[in-house]
Structure formats: structure tokens, C-alpha cells
Write an enzyme that holds these catalytic residues in place. Structure first.
Site, PDB file in Angstrom:
ATOM      1  NE  ARG A  50      -4.089  -1.519   0.639  1.00 26.97           N
ATOM      2  CZ  ARG A  50      -5.271  -1.094   0.225  1.00 26.97           C
ATOM      3  NH1 ARG A  50      -5.727   0.061   0.615  1.00 26.97           N
ATOM      4  NH2 ARG A  50      -6.000  -1.823  -0.585  1.00 26.97           N
ATOM      5  CG  ASP A  86       4.010  -8.149 -15.631  1.00 26.37           C
ATOM      6  OD1 ASP A  86       3.656  -7.402 -14.691  1.00 26.37           O
ATOM      7  OD2 ASP A  86       3.718  -9.356 -15.690  1.00 26.37           O
ATOM      8  N   GLY A 125      -0.193 -12.590 -16.570  1.00 28.79           N
ATOM      9  CA  GLY A 125      -1.606 -12.935 -16.446  1.00 28.79           C
ATOM     10  C   GLY A 125      -1.987 -14.087 -17.359  1.00 28.79           C
ATOM     11  CG  HIS A 176       4.367 -14.393 -18.294  1.00 30.35           C
ATOM     12  ND1 HIS A 176       4.881 -13.195 -17.895  1.00 30.35           N
ATOM     13  CD2 HIS A 176       4.418 -15.204 -17.199  1.00 30.35           C
ATOM     14  CE1 HIS A 176       5.232 -13.280 -16.619  1.00 30.35           C
ATOM     15  NE2 HIS A 176       4.966 -14.485 -16.171  1.00 30.35           N
ATOM     16  CD  GLU A 179       2.240 -19.560 -16.782  1.00 28.91           C
ATOM     17  OE1 GLU A 179       1.890 -18.446 -17.188  1.00 28.91           O
ATOM     18  OE2 GLU A 179       2.433 -19.816 -15.573  1.00 28.91           O
ATOM     19  CG  ASP A 183       6.349 -17.952 -12.294  1.00 25.57           C
ATOM     20  OD1 ASP A 183       6.430 -16.747 -12.579  1.00 25.57           O
ATOM     21  OD2 ASP A 183       5.453 -18.696 -12.751  1.00 25.57           O
TER      22      ASP A 183
HETATM   23  N1  ADE Z   1       2.006 -13.491 -12.616  1.00 29.91           N
HETATM   24  C1  ADE Z   1       2.633 -14.070 -11.603  1.00 29.91           C
HETATM   25  N2  ADE Z   1       2.964 -15.331 -11.908  1.00 29.91           N
HETATM   26  C2  ADE Z   1       2.526 -15.548 -13.171  1.00 29.91           C
HETATM   27  C3  ADE Z   1       2.568 -16.642 -14.056  1.00 29.91           C
HETATM   28  N3  ADE Z   1       3.130 -17.815 -13.715  1.00 29.91           N
HETATM   29  N4  ADE Z   1       2.020 -16.515 -15.261  1.00 29.91           N
HETATM   30  C4  ADE Z   1       1.459 -15.364 -15.616  1.00 29.91           C
HETATM   31  N5  ADE Z   1       1.383 -14.301 -14.836  1.00 29.91           N
HETATM   32  C5  ADE Z   1       1.928 -14.379 -13.614  1.00 29.91           C
HETATM   33 ZN    ZN Z   2       5.692 -15.443 -14.355  1.00 27.83          ZN
END
Ligand code: ADE
Ligand code: ZN
Length: 360
Positions: free
Chosen positions: A77, A147, A188, A215, A218, A296
Site C-alpha cells: 500500500r 509487466d 496474467g 509470458h 504457459e 516464478d
Molecule cells: N504473474 C505471476 N505469476 C505468473 C505466471 N506464472 N504466469 C502469468 N502471470 C503471472
Molecule cells: Zn511469471
């Protein structure tokens, strides 16, 4: 057991670089509780103790993970909170002998989406205070990737999309360039959130000299990695493991030497693969792709970077030489300024020359 101890010591002593770790996802459970106390927000957490929090970190699917993640992000915060978590990120580097970390931060969630009156100035000041304190105290190098949360750019009902989160994140990243921001990312859920609304911002980021590190591959498959390459001009791919589903894509990644930021335990916890034994890491490596090992969101997946190296050694049979070869990839693929990168690589090579004389 003796071998396991030797492996742990080797991995610990190996100078490491980590390219894919989220600042908000790296907050230790004790600090999550502390932040909740600080802001009188204990009622937003499902538990008031470490064991309870650890039980909460069991994710049924990717969207469930993002829900938990958002609750944690909401506990940050103030500028002081950012300074604390950045400093603790550095303290953890010292504990694991991680010499360099490129940590991802999602400023838009804090300044806009969660509506908690935070400004980018608060965030940048906090990050810089924590980063400098960690450097002075531990000699560790932290750089940032800012990001954009991709699902916030889409409205599911009518496929409407919004370029604002990406453009705002880019503005923030450009402001932070003199305080350690080296990359522009996209996080995300990939599913239902194709790359085109972000293309303009990634193009501008590249022009400004930031690394493009979205990203992809995934939660979604190869098509998402193609999008990251063709529409977002990716310099590296966050995850990228599902490129394994498309031989043509593998050939392109290899030819263009695009590094993959692989997060083995994350992929198990978020149900990308059922077990480490089924993970494509060794195949991607054997095919000559530039793979790196990362954690991660380590406490959320009950892991550490060192444990990730130990896991790939134990599961895939990697010995010292392979571990060192793979660890070196992260130094070569990092976005640090050339003098820092050269120094870190020289330190790594000096360590490796000595450490690799004895077989594991
Ligand atoms: N934000 C935090 N971890 C993530 C992940 N593994 N994939 C996508 N966004 C993320
Ligand atoms: Zn990530």
C-alpha cells in the site's frame, strides 16, 4: 544422501542469475502477514498464521492463482512496503547466492486497478530504496521488468479490448529506466487475451531500448509463443515450454537463440504438467534451445531457485557440468548493462573453472 548433500552444496555455491521471478509473488508468508497487520487488512486473508497461508497456496487452476495473487498485491500500500519487499528480495538473493535478479513488477495493478491511491512515484521510490539497500548490504544486482496484466485489457462479454493498461505500463517503465527498469513484460492469463492490443506498446518499448519479455506458452500453447515472437518482438519468452508442441516453432526459437525462462515447479503447481517427470525441460535443452531455470513466485509454489536446480538435477539426471552450463545461460540472456553483465559472467566462469574439476 551424501550425494544429495553434495548436490545441495554445489547448487548453493554456484553463482546464480534469475530472469523470471515476480516481486509480488516472492513475498515471504511472514511478510504477507506483516503487511496485513500494517494496514489492518487481516480480514482479507483466509488465515493469520504461516501454516494457514501455506494451505491457501494450493491452486485449483490458473484463475484461482490470479485471485490469490491479487489479494497479496492489495496488501502492498505504500512506498515503504515496496522498499521492504524489494530489500527482502535482495536478502533472499544473498541467502541463495543469486548474484543477479530481473524481477517482474506489475505497477498498473497498484496504481489503477486496485484503486488504493498509489502513484508510480511511490512505487519507483520504494523499489529504488529497497534495491539500493540490498546492493549496499549484500552486493546483489536487481533489475526490474514492468509487466502489463493481460486479462485487464479484455472484456470477455464482447471481445472489446483496451490499450490503456499497456500504454500506462510502458510510460511507467520509461520513467523507471534510470532506476533499474530494463524490460517490458506481459503477464496474467494468455487464454482469451491475444497479443495484438499490446503490440504497439511492445514496439515502442523495443525502440526505447527495453527488452521485450512477455509470458507465453504457459497456459496457452504454441500459438501464443508465435504471437509473442511475431507481434510482440519478444527477446525472451516467459515460460515458453509449450513451444514443445510445435517443431517449426522450436526451430525458430533455436535459430534465433530466443531464451526461454522456464519455471518447472510453477508449471506443476499451476497444472501445466502433471509431474516434473512429464516436464519438457530436458527435451528443450537437448534440442539446443537456450533454457534458463527460474522460480516464478517461489513461496506461492513452496520452492526456491536453488530447489529448482536441485529438482532438475534429481529428475533429469543433470550433473555439475550440465547445471553450470544451464546456469550460465541466465547470465548470457540477462538485460543488465554490458559492464555488469561482463563482470557477472567473469565471476561465474572463475567459479566454474574451479568447481568443475571434481565430478558430482
Ligand atoms: N504473474 C505471476 N505469476 C505468473 C505466471 N506464472 N504466469 C502469468 N502471470 C503471472
Ligand atoms: Zn511469471
Amino acid at each position: 544422501m551424501e550425494n544429495q548433500n553434495m548436490l545441495s552444496r554445489f547448487v548453493h555455491d554456484m553463482p546464480k542469475a534469475e530472469l523470471h521471478v515476480h516481486l509480488e509473488g516472492a513475498i515471504q508468508p511472514g511478510t504477507v502477514l506483516e503487511l496485513a497487520r500494517r494496514h489492518n487488512m487481516q480480514d482479507t486473508l483466509p488465515a493469520g498464521d504461516l501454516e494457514g497461508l501455506k494451505r491457501w497456496y494450493a491452486f485449483t487452476d490458473f484463475d484461482h492463482f490470479l485471485e490469490v495473487y491479487l489479494v497479496i498485491q492489495d496488501l502492498i500500500r505504500t512506498s515503504e512496503d515496496f522498499a521492504l519487499i524489494a530489500y527482502e528480495l535482495g536478502a533472499d538473493m544473498a541467502a541463495q547466492n543469486i548474484r543477479y535478479r530481473e524481477a517482474t513488477v506489475t505497477p498498473f495493478t497498484h496504481t489503477d486497478y486496485l484503486q488504493k491511491n498509489m502513484t508510480i512515484t511511490d512505487i519507483l521510490e520504494g523499489l529504488e530504496t529497497g534495491r539500493q539497500r540490498a546492493k549496499e548490504e549484500f552486493g546483489v544486482e536487481i533489475r526490474w521488468v514492468f509487466d502489463c496484466p493481460r486479462q485487464l485489457s479484455f472484456r470477455n462479454e464482447d471481445q472489446h479490448y483496451d490499450r490503456y493498461p499497456a500504454e500506462r505500463t510502458l510510460e511507467y517503465a520509461l520513467l523507471g529506466r534510470d532506476r533499474g527498469v530494463v524490460g517490458f513484460g506481459l503477464g496474467g492469463n494468455e487464454v482469451g487475451a491475444p497479443p495484438h492490443p499490446f503490440a504497439h506498446a511492445f514496439s515502442a518499448a523495443k525502440e526505447a531500448g527495453l527488452l521485450c519479455v512477455p509470458h507465453a506458452g504457459e497456459v496457452d500453447g504454441a500459438v501464443s509463443v508465435w504471437g509473442a515472437l511475431n507481434e510482440l518482438q519478444a527477446d525472451r519468452i516467459g515460460h515458453g515450454v509449450r513451444a514443445i508442441e510445435d517443431p517449426e516453432l522450436l526451430a525458430v526459437l533455436k535459430a534465433r537463440r530466443i531464451p526461454l525462462e522456464v519455471n518447472p515447479t510453477s508449471n506443476i503447481c499451476l497444472h501445466v504438467y502433471r509431474s516434473l517427470g512429464e516436464h519438457p525441460f530436458p527435451h528443450l535443452d537437448r534440442m539446443g534451445l537456450l533454457v534458463t531455470v527460474n522460480s516464478d513466485d517461489p513461496p506461492l509454489f513452496n520452492t526456491t531457485l536453488s530447489q529448482e536446480y536441485e529438482a532438475i538435477a534429481n529428475t533429469f539426471g543433470y550433473g555439475k557440468k550440465d547445471l553450470a552450463r544451464i546456469a550460465r545461460n541466465a547470465f548470457t540472456a540477462c538485460g543488465a548493462e554490458e559492464p555488469v553483465k561482463t563482470r557477472l559472467l567473469a565471476e561465474f566462469d572463475t567459479w566454474a573453472a574451479e568447481a568443475l574439476e571434481t565430478p558430482l
